[in-house]
Design a protein around this motif. Structure first.
Motif, PDB file in Angstrom:
ATOM      1  N   LEU A  33      13.363  -3.753  -3.233  1.00  0.00           N
ATOM      2  CA  LEU A  33      13.016  -2.832  -2.148  1.00  0.00           C
ATOM      3  C   LEU A  33      11.626  -2.248  -2.368  1.00  0.00           C
ATOM      4  CD1 LEU A  33      13.614  -1.352   0.458  1.00  0.00           C
ATOM      5  CD2 LEU A  33      14.875   0.362  -0.870  1.00  0.00           C
ATOM      6  N   GLU A  34      11.307  -1.916  -3.607  1.00  0.00           N
ATOM      7  CA  GLU A  34       9.971  -1.393  -3.909  1.00  0.00           C
ATOM      8  C   GLU A  34       8.900  -2.460  -3.651  1.00  0.00           C
ATOM      9  OE1 GLU A  34      11.217   1.895  -7.309  1.00  0.00           O
ATOM     10  OE2 GLU A  34      10.698  -0.145  -7.930  1.00  0.00           O
ATOM     11  N   GLU A  35       9.207  -3.722  -3.940  1.00  0.00           N
ATOM     12  CA  GLU A  35       8.275  -4.817  -3.635  1.00  0.00           C
ATOM     13  C   GLU A  35       8.010  -4.868  -2.131  1.00  0.00           C
ATOM     14  OE1 GLU A  35       6.730  -7.352  -5.413  1.00  0.00           O
ATOM     15  OE2 GLU A  35       7.584  -7.070  -7.407  1.00  0.00           O
ATOM     16  N   ARG A  36       9.066  -4.684  -1.339  1.00  0.00           N
ATOM     17  CA  ARG A  36       8.921  -4.701   0.126  1.00  0.00           C
ATOM     18  C   ARG A  36       8.076  -3.518   0.588  1.00  0.00           C
ATOM     19  NH1 ARG A  36       7.599  -6.572   4.382  1.00  0.00           N
ATOM     20  NH2 ARG A  36       8.740  -6.136   6.271  1.00  0.00           N
ATOM     21  N   ILE A  37       8.313  -2.368   0.015  1.00  0.00           N
ATOM     22  CA  ILE A  37       7.515  -1.176   0.354  1.00  0.00           C
ATOM     23  C   ILE A  37       6.054  -1.410  -0.005  1.00  0.00           C
ATOM     24  CG2 ILE A  37       7.097   1.244  -0.274  1.00  0.00           C
ATOM     25  CD1 ILE A  37      10.193   1.523  -0.488  1.00  0.00           C
ATOM     26  N   LEU A  43      -0.204  -4.083   3.611  1.00  0.00           N
ATOM     27  CA  LEU A  43      -0.590  -4.591   4.933  1.00  0.00           C
ATOM     28  C   LEU A  43      -1.176  -3.490   5.805  1.00  0.00           C
ATOM     29  CD1 LEU A  43       2.354  -7.033   5.712  1.00  0.00           C
ATOM     30  CD2 LEU A  43      -0.044  -7.625   5.303  1.00  0.00           C
ATOM     31  N   ALA A  44      -0.579  -2.315   5.765  1.00  0.00           N
ATOM     32  CA  ALA A  44      -1.109  -1.189   6.543  1.00  0.00           C
ATOM     33  C   ALA A  44      -2.512  -0.824   6.059  1.00  0.00           C
ATOM     34  CB  ALA A  44      -0.173   0.014   6.433  1.00  0.00           C
ATOM     35  N   THR A  45      -2.716  -0.846   4.754  1.00  0.00           N
ATOM     36  CA  THR A  45      -4.031  -0.543   4.180  1.00  0.00           C
ATOM     37  C   THR A  45      -5.061  -1.559   4.658  1.00  0.00           C
ATOM     38  OG1 THR A  45      -3.006   0.448   2.225  1.00  0.00           O
ATOM     39  CG2 THR A  45      -5.302  -0.266   2.009  1.00  0.00           C
ATOM     40  N   ASP A  48      -6.198  -0.946   8.102  1.00  0.00           N
ATOM     41  CA  ASP A  48      -6.721   0.415   8.295  1.00  0.00           C
ATOM     42  C   ASP A  48      -5.751   1.316   9.055  1.00  0.00           C
ATOM     43  OD1 ASP A  48      -9.117   0.112   6.884  1.00  0.00           O
ATOM     44  OD2 ASP A  48     -10.117  -0.760   8.634  1.00  0.00           O
ATOM     45  N   GLU A  49      -4.451   1.115   8.828  1.00  0.00           N
ATOM     46  CA  GLU A  49      -3.436   1.980   9.416  1.00  0.00           C
ATOM     47  C   GLU A  49      -3.029   3.025   8.396  1.00  0.00           C
ATOM     48  OE1 GLU A  49      -0.100  -0.294  10.751  1.00  0.00           O
ATOM     49  OE2 GLU A  49      -1.331  -1.593  11.998  1.00  0.00           O
ATOM     50  N   ARG A  50      -2.657   4.175   8.897  1.00  0.00           N
ATOM     51  CA  ARG A  50      -2.181   5.246   8.018  1.00  0.00           C
ATOM     52  C   ARG A  50      -0.670   5.307   8.095  1.00  0.00           C
ATOM     53  NH1 ARG A  50      -5.891  10.448   8.992  1.00  0.00           N
ATOM     54  NH2 ARG A  50      -4.038  11.307   8.026  1.00  0.00           N
ATOM     55  N   LEU A  51      -0.034   5.378   6.942  1.00  0.00           N
ATOM     56  CA  LEU A  51       1.421   5.509   6.872  1.00  0.00           C
ATOM     57  C   LEU A  51       1.765   6.819   6.195  1.00  0.00           C
ATOM     58  CD1 LEU A  51       2.614   1.997   5.655  1.00  0.00           C
ATOM     59  CD2 LEU A  51       3.075   3.042   7.858  1.00  0.00           C
ATOM     60  N   SER A  52       2.577   7.602   6.840  1.00  0.00           N
ATOM     61  CA  SER A  52       3.039   8.834   6.205  1.00  0.00           C
ATOM     62  C   SER A  52       4.398   8.571   5.558  1.00  0.00           C
ATOM     63  CB  SER A  52       3.170   9.953   7.245  1.00  0.00           C
ATOM     64  OG  SER A  52       4.236   9.676   8.133  1.00  0.00           O
ATOM     65  N   VAL A  53       4.841   9.504   4.754  1.00  0.00           N
ATOM     66  CA  VAL A  53       6.168   9.405   4.155  1.00  0.00           C
ATOM     67  C   VAL A  53       7.205   9.308   5.274  1.00  0.00           C
ATOM     68  CG1 VAL A  53       7.886  10.618   2.768  1.00  0.00           C
ATOM     69  CG2 VAL A  53       5.487  10.607   2.046  1.00  0.00           C
ATOM     70  N   ARG A  54       7.039  10.095   6.307  1.00  0.00           N
ATOM     71  CA  ARG A  54       7.966  10.073   7.442  1.00  0.00           C
ATOM     72  C   ARG A  54       7.971   8.699   8.124  1.00  0.00           C
ATOM     73  NH1 ARG A  54       8.181  14.695  11.937  1.00  0.00           N
ATOM     74  NH2 ARG A  54       8.694  15.800  10.039  1.00  0.00           N
ATOM     75  N   ASP A  55       6.781   8.089   8.285  1.00  0.00           N
ATOM     76  CA  ASP A  55       6.711   6.744   8.865  1.00  0.00           C
ATOM     77  C   ASP A  55       7.526   5.754   8.034  1.00  0.00           C
ATOM     78  OD1 ASP A  55       4.904   7.645  10.832  1.00  0.00           O
ATOM     79  OD2 ASP A  55       3.155   7.066   9.620  1.00  0.00           O
ATOM     80  N   MET A  56       7.371   5.831   6.726  1.00  0.00           N
ATOM     81  CA  MET A  56       8.085   4.916   5.833  1.00  0.00           C
ATOM     82  C   MET A  56       9.595   5.147   5.914  1.00  0.00           C
ATOM     83  SD  MET A  56       5.881   2.901   4.514  1.00  0.00           S
ATOM     84  CE  MET A  56       6.878   2.138   3.255  1.00  0.00           C
ATOM     85  N   MET A  57       9.999   6.406   5.926  1.00  0.00           N
ATOM     86  CA  MET A  57      11.426   6.720   5.984  1.00  0.00           C
ATOM     87  C   MET A  57      12.036   6.301   7.323  1.00  0.00           C
ATOM     88  SD  MET A  57      11.389  10.354   3.925  1.00  0.00           S
ATOM     89  CE  MET A  57      12.904  10.885   4.639  1.00  0.00           C
ATOM     90  N   GLY A  58      11.223   6.168   8.354  1.00  0.00           N
ATOM     91  CA  GLY A  58      11.698   5.771   9.665  1.00  0.00           C
ATOM     92  C   GLY A  58      11.825   4.266   9.849  1.00  0.00           C
TER      93      GLY A  58
END
Length: 118
Positions: A33-37, A43-45, A48-58
């Protein structure tokens, strides 16, 4: 070295090289799961996309929000991710550490080496 009999051999060579890379002392190992994260954040980096903790949890494909949150915490403790402030102090942006970027650089070299061995 003899040319591969089928294209899948290049991928199998890459897997062998990547396994050897994971055995080197640098960052602690990741679970699947950590590999997937890591892949999602990388990919987001790259895009040039920003991911918040909330985005990841969603992200439903990662499982329950509590599971994702615990994995993000684990990855921070292992040195793979860091959280940075945004304009809203309640939201934290998930980013790769320099060590994680170095690992991805090495992994890409494994990919190139596997492809050029054919």
């Amino acid at each position: 070295m003899t040319p591969p009999k089928r294209p899948a051999e290049i991928y199998m060579r890459f897997l062998q090289l990547a396994d050897a890379l994971r055995g080197l002392p640098s960052l602690e190992a990741l679970d699947p799961l950590e590999e997937r994260i890591l892949s999602i954040v990388a990919l987001a980096t790259q895009q040039d996309e920003r991911l918040s903790v909330r985005d990841m949890m969603g992200k439903k494909e990662l499982g329950a929000p509590a599971t994702v949150h615990s994995r993000l915490t684990s990855m921070r403790e292992k040195g793979w991710l860091m959280l940075t402030d945004t304009e809203d102090t309640r939201r934290k942006q998930v980013e790769l550490t320099q060590e994680a970027l170095k690992y991805l650089d090495k992994l890409s070299k494994c990919m190139l080496k596997a492809a050029t061995l054919s």
